[in-house]
Design an enzyme around this catalytic site. Structure first.
Site, PDB file in Angstrom:
ATOM      1  N   LYS A  80      44.820  42.500  42.398  1.00  0.00           N
ATOM      2  CA  LYS A  80      43.531  42.199  41.764  1.00  0.00           C
ATOM      3  C   LYS A  80      43.433  40.700  41.495  1.00  0.00           C
ATOM      4  O   LYS A  80      44.425  40.076  41.076  1.00  0.00           O
ATOM      5  CB  LYS A  80      43.396  43.007  40.466  1.00  0.00           C
ATOM      6  CG  LYS A  80      42.030  42.907  39.803  1.00  0.00           C
ATOM      7  CD  LYS A  80      41.925  43.816  38.576  1.00  0.00           C
ATOM      8  CE  LYS A  80      40.584  43.681  37.891  1.00  0.00           C
ATOM      9  NZ  LYS A  80      40.453  44.511  36.681  1.00  0.00           N
ATOM     10  N   SER A 155      36.288  47.331  36.162  1.00  0.00           N
ATOM     11  CA  SER A 155      36.257  46.103  36.935  1.00  0.00           C
ATOM     12  C   SER A 155      37.179  46.107  38.158  1.00  0.00           C
ATOM     13  O   SER A 155      36.985  45.294  39.069  1.00  0.00           O
ATOM     14  CB  SER A 155      36.637  44.912  36.044  1.00  0.00           C
ATOM     15  OG  SER A 155      37.966  44.987  35.615  1.00  0.00           O
ATOM     16  N   SER A 179      38.828  49.604  32.929  1.00  0.00           N
ATOM     17  CA  SER A 179      38.731  48.968  34.248  1.00  0.00           C
ATOM     18  C   SER A 179      39.682  49.499  35.321  1.00  0.00           C
ATOM     19  O   SER A 179      39.496  49.203  36.502  1.00  0.00           O
ATOM     20  CB  SER A 179      38.925  47.461  34.115  1.00  0.00           C
ATOM     21  OG  SER A 179      37.756  46.881  33.597  1.00  0.00           O
TER      22      SER A 179
END
Lengths: 463, 64
Positions: A80, A155, A179
């Site tokens: 990420k 997210s 997230s």
């Protein structure tokens, strides 16, 4: 050959160890898929084909010379983009950090690469890890591989989309108010938000310090266990890091779960979309068939979660961004700027009240875990929405609906595992979350594994 | 603090930008938070609870 890209790390590792599969061949295969499929999905902000191939060749060389490091050796991993990566652009999907090149790796990255993982690239995400849809006005908007007109969630939407599209074997995520779990639910993959402090957040862009948690995302529970083995552990660089003994999370995965007591807080049964309610009822019936005891429980303190979650997330995140908001307000997305600005108007008594509510919730969870082993609820109350034209309003609305379901475990610091529970009528996945007491990841993964064993999730192979 | 003029004043006093398009979204977020505060009334002893704070454990280590 798309299937190779959908094999789990647990399946790939013995093939690599026994030299039946070359890490270079595997990495090339996944990189080819990224080149073909990702222009549609946009799961990566920065793909790293040259670096990945270099790492794969090194892995192959080591393995051929008897230096096999373990089950992550030669496995392609997506990182990420809020995890620092040494010498590699790390943007957090923000215009503010478009040119930021860290001088160090996040601790979790260091550990995964140290275990022989191959870094495929930096995964797309909702800007600054502060949104739930995956829309982004500065980088590309990530699409849900199940239907590209639908959101992947956020997210960690790049992580969940890459896994669902076979563009990574494993992926990292971070979870401040859902997230990891929300995009896992929307893309039909598995995501674990560990106990606060179990995985170091050193070298990860902060969203809200007292809630931020790093964790693994994968297509199987056993892969989550593999990743957690290599991500968890004390880190002197992280003030919140726990000095906890780390078991081998893969060891007892197959343990029978008969007799385990699961409590469903009635709080999680309110305002569910029809499809979510139907699938959740089916899931309860299936779990009962495994010999699990299930009953509804009351935790009134959960009703304070929304107030507490919003106040802490907006308050802490706006503190981190305060100066940039003053000097570079145009560099924020049109959804995140009002979200952050709302936090600058949070007053201290409100923030402290939120932290008082939070302690009440922690105490209530501890009390609940005296009578049940695990809690269960839908990961989110809604089915995955299609992208709307008014994406700013849509993001704030998805947060408003979903945060009450996801933020309680961030507030309590307890672990939660999101697993797919089926497909809704529009063909997109829906998830549910098993919630455990502090440091109960081993048991959570066992329950998740048992669920997966009787409910294996079939991915549609995307070409 | 959910009136448009008060939000604008609050941002101005903090040296923060005021975009007309942001105001309705800030109002919506504040409205959600205000609504979510209602359940706290069911816990009259909340103020006796010590708040959880952002604690750096090294602070305590240094004291020892």
């Amino acid at each position: 050959m798309a299937e190779l890209a959908y094999l789990s790390a647990t399946e790939l590792a013995p093939l690599i160890e026994s030299k039946q599969l070359s890490p270079v061949e595997l990495t090339k295969h996944v990189l080819n898929r990224i080149a073909t499929v990702d222009p549609t999905i946009h799961s990566y902000i920065t793909a790293l084909p040259e670096l990945a191939l270099k790492q794969a060749r090194e892995a192959e060389n080591n393995i051929m010379n008897g230096r096999y490091k373990g089950p992550l050796h030669g496995i392609p991993i997506g990182i990420k983009d809020n995890y620092y990566t040494k010498g590699i652009r790390t943007t957090a999907a923000s215009k503010l950090f478009a040119d930021f090149i860290p001088e160090k790796n996040a601790t979790a990255v260091e550990k995964l690469l140290g275990a022989g993982g191959i870094m495929l690239g930096k995964l797309n995400m909702h800007e600054l890890a502060l949104g739930s849809t995956g829309t982004n006005q500065f980088y590309n908007t990530t699409r849900n591989p199940w239907n590209i007109h639908y959101m992947p969630g956020g997210s960690s939407g790049g992580s969940s989309a890459a896994l669902a599209a076979g563009l990574a074997t494993l992926a990292t995520g971070s979870d401040t108010f859902g997230s990891i779990r929300l995009p896992a639910a929307m893309c039909g993959i598995y995501g674990l938000k560990p106990t606060y402090g179990l995985v170091s957040t050193y070298g990860i862009f902060p969203s809200a310090w007292s809630l931020d948690t790093a964790g693994p995302m994968a297509r199987t529970v056993s892969d989550l266990a593999l990743m957690l083995n290599n991500m968890a552990g004390f880190d002197t660089n992280d003030p919140a890091s726990l000095r906890a003994s780390i078991p081998d999370y893969t060891e007892d995965l197959y343990k029978e779960i008969r007799g385990i007591k699961i409590g469903i807080p009635t709080y999680f049964l309110e305002e569910l979309d029809t499809d979510v309610e139907r699938l959740f009822k089916n899931a309860i019936a299936t779990l009962k068939s495994l010999g699990v005891e299930i009953r509804e429980i009351e935790i009134p303190e959960l009703t304070m979660s929304t107030f507490s979650g919003y106040s802490i997330v907006t308050g802490e995140s706006s503190a981190f961004h305060y100066e940039w908001l003053q000097t570079q307000p145009e560099d924020y997305g049109m959804d995140n700027r009002p979200f952050l600005l709302s936090g600058t108007l949070t007053n201290t008594p409100q923030y402290v009240k939120a932290q008082q509510s939070r302690r009440k919730l922690v105490e209530a969870f501890h009390k609940a875990f005296k009578s049940v082993d695990i809690m269960l609820g839908p990961t989110i109350p809604i089915t995955t929405p299609a992208f709307a034209q008014n994406w700013v309003e849509q993001n704030l609305e998805v947060i408003r609906r979903c945060l009450p379901f996801t933020v309680p475990v961030n507030l309590s610091g307890t672990p939660s595992l999101s697993v797919p529970m089926g497909l809704c009528s529009n063909g997109l996945p829906v998830g549910m979350q098993f919630i455990g007491n502090h440091l109960s990841e081993e048991q959570l993964l066992q329950v998740g594994y048992a669920w997966e064993s009787i409910n294996p999730f079939q991915f549609q192979i995307m070409n | 603090m959910n009136r448009t003029d008060l939000i604008k004043q609050g941002l101005f006093l903090k040296g923060l930008p005021i975009y007309e398009t942001d105001i309705q979204h800030i109002q919506n977020i504040h409205f959600t938070i205000n609504q979510a505060q209602t359940p706290l009334n069911a816990f009259p002893n909340l103020n006796k609870t010590v708040p959880i704070t952002v604690v750096d454990k090294r602070l305590m280590l240094w004291q020892n």
